[in-house]
Design an enzyme around this catalytic site. Structure first.
Site, short mmCIF file in Angstrom:
data_model
loop_
_atom_site.label_atom_id
_atom_site.label_comp_id
_atom_site.label_asym_id
_atom_site.label_seq_id
_atom_site.Cartn_x
_atom_site.Cartn_y
_atom_site.Cartn_z
N ARG A 1 0.86 -1.18 0.00
CA ARG A 1 0.00 0.00 0.00
C ARG A 1 0.90 1.24 0.00
NH1 ARG A 1 -3.41 -2.81 -1.60
NH2 ARG A 1 -5.44 -3.32 -0.71
N GLU B 1 -4.42 7.14 -5.20
CA GLU B 1 -4.61 6.47 -6.50
C GLU B 1 -5.95 6.84 -7.09
OE1 GLU B 1 -3.97 2.35 -5.50
OE2 GLU B 1 -1.88 2.69 -4.97
N HIS C 1 -1.08 -0.03 -9.96
CA HIS C 1 -1.76 -0.95 -9.04
C HIS C 1 -2.34 -2.16 -9.81
CE1 HIS C 1 -3.75 -1.13 -4.83
NE2 HIS C 1 -3.60 -2.35 -5.31
P1 NAD Z 1 -1.07 -11.44 5.05
O1 NAD Z 1 -2.06 -11.02 6.09
O2 NAD Z 1 -0.97 -12.87 4.68
O3 NAD Z 1 0.40 -10.97 5.53
C1 NAD Z 1 0.68 -9.74 6.12
C2 NAD Z 1 1.79 -9.97 7.14
O4 NAD Z 1 2.20 -8.69 7.64
C3 NAD Z 1 1.34 -10.81 8.34
O5 NAD Z 1 2.24 -11.91 8.52
C4 NAD Z 1 1.40 -9.85 9.52
O6 NAD Z 1 1.81 -10.48 10.74
C5 NAD Z 1 2.45 -8.87 9.03
N1 NAD Z 1 2.41 -7.57 9.71
C6 NAD Z 1 1.34 -6.91 10.21
N2 NAD Z 1 1.74 -5.74 10.78
C7 NAD Z 1 3.08 -5.69 10.63
C8 NAD Z 1 4.08 -4.76 11.01
N3 NAD Z 1 3.77 -3.65 11.69
N4 NAD Z 1 5.34 -5.02 10.69
C9 NAD Z 1 5.69 -6.17 10.04
N5 NAD Z 1 4.79 -7.09 9.66
C10 NAD Z 1 3.52 -6.86 9.95
O7 NAD Z 1 -1.36 -10.52 3.79
P2 NAD Z 1 -0.87 -10.78 2.28
O8 NAD Z 1 -1.86 -11.58 1.55
O9 NAD Z 1 0.53 -11.21 2.29
O10 NAD Z 1 -0.99 -9.27 1.70
C11 NAD Z 1 -0.13 -8.25 2.18
C12 NAD Z 1 -0.59 -6.91 1.66
O11 NAD Z 1 -0.44 -6.87 0.25
C13 NAD Z 1 -2.09 -6.60 1.88
O12 NAD Z 1 -2.33 -6.06 3.17
C14 NAD Z 1 -2.39 -5.62 0.78
O13 NAD Z 1 -2.25 -4.31 1.27
C15 NAD Z 1 -1.31 -5.89 -0.26
N6 NAD Z 1 -1.85 -6.35 -1.56
C16 NAD Z 1 -1.58 -5.62 -2.67
C17 NAD Z 1 -2.06 -6.04 -3.90
C18 NAD Z 1 -1.76 -5.27 -5.17
O14 NAD Z 1 -2.46 -5.43 -6.17
N7 NAD Z 1 -0.73 -4.45 -5.22
C19 NAD Z 1 -2.84 -7.20 -3.99
C20 NAD Z 1 -3.08 -7.95 -2.83
C21 NAD Z 1 -2.56 -7.50 -1.61
#
Ligand code: NAD
Length: 319
Positions: A237, A266, A285
């Site tokens: 994000r 965005e 994105h």
């Molecule tokens: P997920 O929930 O499986 O993993 C997120 C991880 O971040 C978790 O292990 C959590 O413990 C960790 N976390 C939370 N707070 C934290 C902090 N302060 N410091 C370090 N780690 C921390 O999620 P995911 O499926 O891996 O997705 C991650 C992110 O990717 C989503 O939140 C979303 O914002 C983003 N995303 C972007 C797109 C895109 O099109 N660009 C698509 C899907 C997801």
């Protein structure tokens, strides 16, 4: 039962069917919904789907029929979840549809930074190779990744998938997660502190969610702790990064290059300083958007709703 989809266009511009949802009620589908029309469009609907349209406390106050919000995405920061939970509204997200696709784009960005395949191909089609005195030419430093350290912030689903791809390139992996699961460590993957990821990585990739404590986590102070010449990737994000601090670091060379799929606002604003930064590539994105992933997303949105209606909701988010 009335089902309102506030912004269906990005998920499904017409190449996927919404028909499976019709089994659960009357669908009212909007391509996009401006903020000032959200309340009126939800009206007395019980079921609301949103991808990027914000749903605030004021919206929930004004639309008391809402019982379920299905976020058509993994990141659910567009919904005021605390207010929804207060009102007994169930909010779900779609956690895993895009894991492979997002990790793949991380490496599309990284490999573009390492090879500039697009720019070199364009130079060839413009005749530069034909006119070249040497059998080859390159316009940018070319970078080999093997042996370098890939740092991951947020070792969840996508972070772990990027680790697999980095491992395939013979990189060493350092990952930081706020709830580290040491059982995920392997010979090549070490779970370490944030400070260690910042200080030791040649490439840093962001995969934690946008939360109050992660907003702005990449700023001039954390950048100062990084190696000189680091590559920074953000497919999570935009607001995780203080963009002006990134621009300053790119322009000074402290950060060698950045590959970004997300920015603070965005679509990107014309005056976003990143548009003038040195060595920065930005995609609009698109990490989540391969057709295969969007098909899975729609199918999982239907499964989430079905589970809610059956009384055993899944993929519920609470904070
Ligand atoms: P997920 O929930 O499986 O993993 C997120 C991880 O971040 C978790 O292990 C959590 O413990 C960790 N976390 C939370 N707070 C934290 C902090 N302060 N410091 C370090 N780690 C921390 O999620 P995911 O499926 O891996 O997705 C991650 C992110 O990717 C989503 O939140 C979303 O914002 C983003 N995303 C972007 C797109 C895109 O099109 N660009 C698509 C899907 C997801």
């Amino acid at each position: 039962m009335k089902i309102v989809i506030l912004d269906g266009y990005a998920v499904n511009p017409g190449d996927i069917s919404w028909a499976a949802l019709e089994e659960y009620g009357e669908i009212v589908l909007y391509d996009n919904t401006p903020a000032d029309q959200v309340v009126q469009r939800i009206g007395d609907a019980e079921i609301v789907f949103t991808n990027k349209t914000p749903l605030t406390k004021e919206t929930f106050d004004a639309c008391p029929s809402v019982r379920y919000v299905g976020v058509l995405a993994t990141g659910y920061n567009v919904v005021d979840v605390a207010s929804a939970v207060d009102k007994g509204i169930v909010v779900t997200n779609i956690p895993s549809y895009g894991t492979a696709a997002v990790a793949q784009l991380v490496f599309a960005l990284l490999l573009e930074i390492c090879h500039h395949a697009g720019a070199h191909s364009q130079a060839v089609f413009e005749g530069r190779w034909t006119r070249s005195k040497e059998f080859c030419f390159w316009d940018y430093p070319l970078i080999e990744l093997a042996g370098k350290t890939f740092g991951i912030i947020g070792y969840g689903r996508i972070g772990r998938q990027t680790a697999k791809l980095a491992e395939a390139l013979d990189m060493k992996i350092l990952a930081y997660d706020q709830s580290p699961d040491k059982s995920l460590e392997t010979e090549n993957v070490k779970l370490v502190t944030l400070e260690e990821v910042l200080a030791q990585s040649d490439v840093i990739s962001l995969h934690c969610p946008l939360l109050p404590d992660t907003k702005g986590m990449i700023n001039k102070d954390s950048i100062a702790k990084m190696k000189d010449g680091v590559i920074l990737l953000n497919t999570s994000r935009g607001p995780l990064i203080v963009e002006q601090d990134l621009v300053d670091a790119l322009d000074s060379g402290k950060i060698f290059a950045a590959g970004l799929d997300v920015v603070s606002q965005e679509p990107i604003k014309a005056d976003n300083p990143l548009l003038g930064a040195r060595n920065c590539i930005i995609t609009p994105h698109i990490a989540w958007a391969p057709t295969e992933a969007r098909r899975r997303l729609v199918a999982l949105a239907v499964e989430n709703l079905a589970a809610f209606i059956s009384g055993s909701p899944v993929n519920v988010v609470r904070e």
